[in-house]
Design a protein around this motif. Sequence first.
Motif, PDB file in Angstrom:
ATOM      1  N   PHE A   1       1.963  10.052   0.022  1.00 26.81           N
ATOM      2  CA  PHE A   1       2.088   8.599  -0.097  1.00 26.81           C
ATOM      3  C   PHE A   1       0.749   7.920  -0.352  1.00 26.81           C
ATOM      4  N   LYS A   2      -0.245   8.210   0.475  1.00 28.43           N
ATOM      5  CA  LYS A   2      -1.545   7.539   0.344  1.00 28.43           C
ATOM      6  C   LYS A   2      -2.218   7.880  -0.981  1.00 28.43           C
ATOM      7  N   GLU A   3      -2.004   9.092  -1.455  1.00 25.94           N
ATOM      8  CA  GLU A   3      -2.549   9.495  -2.751  1.00 25.94           C
ATOM      9  C   GLU A   3      -1.912   8.660  -3.862  1.00 25.94           C
ATOM     10  N   LEU A   4      -0.591   8.513  -3.790  1.00 28.25           N
ATOM     11  CA  LEU A   4       0.109   7.665  -4.769  1.00 28.25           C
ATOM     12  C   LEU A   4      -0.401   6.233  -4.701  1.00 28.25           C
ATOM     13  N   GLN A   5      -0.581   5.734  -3.501  1.00 32.52           N
ATOM     14  CA  GLN A   5      -1.033   4.350  -3.344  1.00 32.52           C
ATOM     15  C   GLN A   5      -2.406   4.147  -3.975  1.00 32.52           C
ATOM     16  N   ARG A   6      -3.286   5.139  -3.852  1.00 27.01           N
ATOM     17  CA  ARG A   6      -4.608   5.039  -4.490  1.00 27.01           C
ATOM     18  C   ARG A   6      -4.495   5.105  -6.014  1.00 27.01           C
ATOM     19  N   LEU A   7      -3.582   5.934  -6.518  1.00 30.17           N
ATOM     20  CA  LEU A   7      -3.460   6.147  -7.958  1.00 30.17           C
ATOM     21  C   LEU A   7      -2.761   4.999  -8.682  1.00 30.17           C
ATOM     22  N   VAL A   8      -1.819   4.354  -8.010  1.00 31.45           N
ATOM     23  CA  VAL A   8      -1.066   3.255  -8.634  1.00 31.45           C
ATOM     24  C   VAL A   8      -1.797   1.956  -8.288  1.00 31.45           C
ATOM     25  N   ASP A   9      -2.685   1.577  -9.161  1.00 34.23           N
ATOM     26  CA  ASP A   9      -3.565   0.433  -8.923  1.00 34.23           C
ATOM     27  C   ASP A   9      -2.779  -0.854  -8.687  1.00 34.23           C
ATOM     28  N   GLY A  10      -3.062  -1.491  -7.547  1.00 28.52           N
ATOM     29  CA  GLY A  10      -2.479  -2.793  -7.256  1.00 28.52           C
ATOM     30  C   GLY A  10      -1.192  -2.780  -6.460  1.00 28.52           C
ATOM     31  N   VAL A  11      -0.595  -1.611  -6.253  1.00 27.63           N
ATOM     32  CA  VAL A  11       0.667  -1.569  -5.518  1.00 27.63           C
ATOM     33  C   VAL A  11       0.389  -1.675  -4.017  1.00 27.63           C
ATOM     34  N   SER A  12       1.187  -2.488  -3.349  1.00 23.69           N
ATOM     35  CA  SER A  12       1.054  -2.611  -1.887  1.00 23.69           C
ATOM     36  C   SER A  12       1.840  -1.481  -1.226  1.00 23.69           C
ATOM     37  N   GLN A  13       1.551  -1.247   0.026  1.00 23.28           N
ATOM     38  CA  GLN A  13       2.271  -0.224   0.788  1.00 23.28           C
ATOM     39  C   GLN A  13       3.762  -0.530   0.797  1.00 23.28           C
ATOM     40  N   ARG A  14       4.092  -1.779   1.002  1.00 20.95           N
ATOM     41  CA  ARG A  14       5.500  -2.200   1.056  1.00 20.95           C
ATOM     42  C   ARG A  14       6.213  -1.942  -0.281  1.00 20.95           C
ATOM     43  N   MET A  15       5.565  -2.315  -1.390  1.00 19.73           N
ATOM     44  CA  MET A  15       6.203  -2.142  -2.695  1.00 19.73           C
ATOM     45  C   MET A  15       6.295  -0.672  -3.094  1.00 19.73           C
TER      46      MET A  15
END
Length: 134
Positions: A52-66
């Motif tokens: 999850f955290k890796e995806l969050q870093r890679l997808v620029d601008g996405v919030s944890q909730r989204m």
Amino acid sequence: MSEGHTGVTATTPAEPLVSCAEDCGVRDVQDRLGDRWTVHVVVELAAGPRRFKELQRLVDGVSQRMLTFTLRRLERDGLVRREVFPTTPPQVEYSLTETGHSMTHLIKQLVDWSLDHRAAITRSREEWDARHPA
């Protein structure tokens, strides 16, 4: 036009590639592909499983909730698989299903088309903006 010619010449419109004049059952699937984060998440998962955290870093601008919301919808649609590993704390990994992978060639075509036409679209926008000042 000749002097006595007053009729309108009828032309046959080109056949549409797809017609969904009535709900043809693809709207909800297209809505998923057209949302803000789905394509970005699928592109990142196409390279392989991600946490999850890796995806969050890679997808620029996405919030944890989204990101959570997007992953849940993709999992519900059968495009993403969520695997929980029995560790402390539990590790969760996301990957594309076979159906999810089958979508990646379409995304690649869209990306290629976007790159091929980016300059023309930018020019068109600039010309339009010049003719229609805010």
